[in-house]
Design a protein around this motif. Structure first.
Motif, PDB file in Angstrom:
ATOM      1  N   MET A   1     -49.856 -72.634  60.899  1.00 25.19           N
ATOM      2  CA  MET A   1     -49.459 -72.861  59.521  1.00 25.19           C
ATOM      3  C   MET A   1     -49.902 -71.719  58.604  1.00 25.19           C
ATOM      4  N   LEU A   2     -51.136 -71.217  58.797  1.00 28.40           N
ATOM      5  CA  LEU A   2     -51.634 -70.103  58.005  1.00 28.40           C
ATOM      6  C   LEU A   2     -50.764 -68.870  58.192  1.00 28.40           C
ATOM      7  N   LYS A   3     -50.197 -68.749  59.386  1.00 31.34           N
ATOM      8  CA  LYS A   3     -49.313 -67.626  59.694  1.00 31.34           C
ATOM      9  C   LYS A   3     -48.076 -67.631  58.786  1.00 31.34           C
ATOM     10  N   GLU A   4     -47.575 -68.814  58.430  1.00 31.01           N
ATOM     11  CA  GLU A   4     -46.398 -68.918  57.566  1.00 31.01           C
ATOM     12  C   GLU A   4     -46.769 -68.804  56.085  1.00 31.01           C
ATOM     13  N   ILE A   5     -47.962 -69.283  55.719  1.00 34.95           N
ATOM     14  CA  ILE A   5     -48.372 -69.287  54.306  1.00 34.95           C
ATOM     15  C   ILE A   5     -48.798 -67.895  53.840  1.00 34.95           C
ATOM     16  N   ARG A   6     -49.471 -67.127  54.725  1.00 30.48           N
ATOM     17  CA  ARG A   6     -49.984 -65.802  54.343  1.00 30.48           C
ATOM     18  C   ARG A   6     -48.880 -64.879  53.800  1.00 30.48           C
ATOM     19  N   PRO A   7     -47.728 -64.713  54.475  1.00 27.69           N
ATOM     20  CA  PRO A   7     -46.686 -63.839  53.922  1.00 27.69           C
ATOM     21  C   PRO A   7     -46.152 -64.351  52.571  1.00 27.69           C
TER      22      PRO A   7
ATOM     23  N   LEU B   1     -47.867 -66.065  50.295  1.00 32.16           N
ATOM     24  CA  LEU B   1     -48.888 -65.777  49.274  1.00 32.16           C
ATOM     25  C   LEU B   1     -48.920 -64.286  48.936  1.00 32.16           C
ATOM     26  N   LEU B   2     -48.790 -63.436  49.968  1.00 31.95           N
ATOM     27  CA  LEU B   2     -48.766 -61.992  49.715  1.00 31.95           C
ATOM     28  C   LEU B   2     -47.543 -61.592  48.902  1.00 31.95           C
TER      29      LEU B   2
ATOM     30  N   LEU C   1     -45.915 -63.569  46.818  1.00 31.88           N
ATOM     31  CA  LEU C   1     -46.160 -64.085  45.469  1.00 31.88           C
ATOM     32  C   LEU C   1     -47.064 -63.138  44.689  1.00 31.88           C
ATOM     33  N   LEU C   2     -48.147 -62.684  45.322  1.00 35.96           N
ATOM     34  CA  LEU C   2     -49.079 -61.764  44.679  1.00 35.96           C
ATOM     35  C   LEU C   2     -48.391 -60.440  44.336  1.00 35.96           C
ATOM     36  N   LEU C   3     -47.625 -59.908  45.276  1.00 39.07           N
ATOM     37  CA  LEU C   3     -46.926 -58.643  45.054  1.00 39.07           C
ATOM     38  C   LEU C   3     -45.910 -58.757  43.916  1.00 39.07           C
ATOM     39  N   LEU C   4     -45.089 -59.809  43.940  1.00 41.78           N
ATOM     40  CA  LEU C   4     -44.087 -59.985  42.885  1.00 41.78           C
ATOM     41  C   LEU C   4     -44.736 -60.260  41.531  1.00 41.78           C
ATOM     42  N   THR C   5     -45.842 -60.987  41.515  1.00 46.77           N
ATOM     43  CA  THR C   5     -46.571 -61.216  40.264  1.00 46.77           C
ATOM     44  C   THR C   5     -47.073 -59.894  39.709  1.00 46.77           C
ATOM     45  N   LEU C   6     -47.610 -59.055  40.573  1.00 50.70           N
ATOM     46  CA  LEU C   6     -48.108 -57.742  40.153  1.00 50.70           C
ATOM     47  C   LEU C   6     -46.967 -56.871  39.616  1.00 50.70           C
ATOM     48  N   ILE C   7     -45.848 -56.862  40.331  1.00 49.60           N
ATOM     49  CA  ILE C   7     -44.711 -56.027  39.908  1.00 49.60           C
ATOM     50  C   ILE C   7     -44.084 -56.546  38.617  1.00 49.60           C
ATOM     51  N   THR C   8     -43.717 -57.843  38.620  1.00 54.46           N
ATOM     52  CA  THR C   8     -42.974 -58.377  37.460  1.00 54.46           C
ATOM     53  C   THR C   8     -43.868 -58.811  36.301  1.00 54.46           C
TER      54      THR C   8
END
Length: 198
Positions: A1-7, A9-10, A12-19
């Motif tokens: 499950m963590l394998k699916e959530i990690r990408p 979350l990353l 989300l973090l990347l798009l939050t940083l960009i936008t």
């Protein structure tokens, strides 16, 4: 499950940083570099003091000044009741009254009668008795400005020709000759009146 959530979350973090950070800061920096006057609110400064913005109307009530469009913005009094506060910057809104509203018809009729008494020889321009959607329209039509010339000239002790020429000098045309309508910025015109004296 963590394998699916990690990408997820990353991403989300990347798009939050960009936008949420990089894009807004980049656009703000670009606006400040290319259009600093507009990016800072098109503020008008007189004697080192900000007296207004050419984008927001003000409530001129003296006979010595040109008046803008009516504003039906409201505010609250000390008891929390809603009261009329023209050009209240904290409450940008139109009246929400429809064309069949008796209150709207009564207000426009009363405003028209008062203005017609001021200048009986000329029909009252519609923008002097109707509001804009925001309640802060800084501009009026050239016809609305010219309609007020006799009152302003009399109150200032100037000739109507002098005041009419000031209006003509402050008519701004269509953007690129195509977009919008000719208009007069009320604040700029009133500042020119003050600079002309009396």
């Amino acid at each position: 499950m963590l394998k699916e959530i990690r990408p997820a979350l990353l991403l989300l973090l990347l798009l939050t940083l960009i936008t949420g950070v990089i894009y807004p800061l980049g656009i703000t920096g670009l606006a400040q570099a290319l259009f600093p006057y507009q990016a800072n609110g098109s503020l008008i400064v007189k004697d080192g003091v900000i007296i207004g913005s050419e984008l927001i109307g003000q409530n001129f009530t003296s006979e010595k000044y040109f008046h803008g469009r009516p504003s039906v913005t409201t505010g609250t009094d000390a008891q929390g009741n809603s009261v009329a506060q023209p050009y209240n910057a904290a409450n940008s809104a139109g009246s929400q009254l429809g064309p069949t509203s008796k209150a709207l018809v009564d207000r426009v009729t009363a405003d028209t009668a008062a203005l017609q008494a001021e200048n009986p020889a000329v029909p009252v321009p519609v923008d002097l008795v109707t509001t804009s959607a925001s309640g802060f329209d800084p501009d009026i039509t050239p016809a609305a400005a010219l309609f007020q010339v006799p009152r302003v000239a009399k109150a200032r002790g100037l000739s109507e020709d002098q005041v009419r020429q000031l209006v003509q000098d402050h008519i701004e045309g269509r953007f690129l000759g195509l977009i919008g309508e000719p208009h007069v910025n009320v604040l700029k015109l009133n500042l020119a009146l003050d600079a002309a004296g009396k």
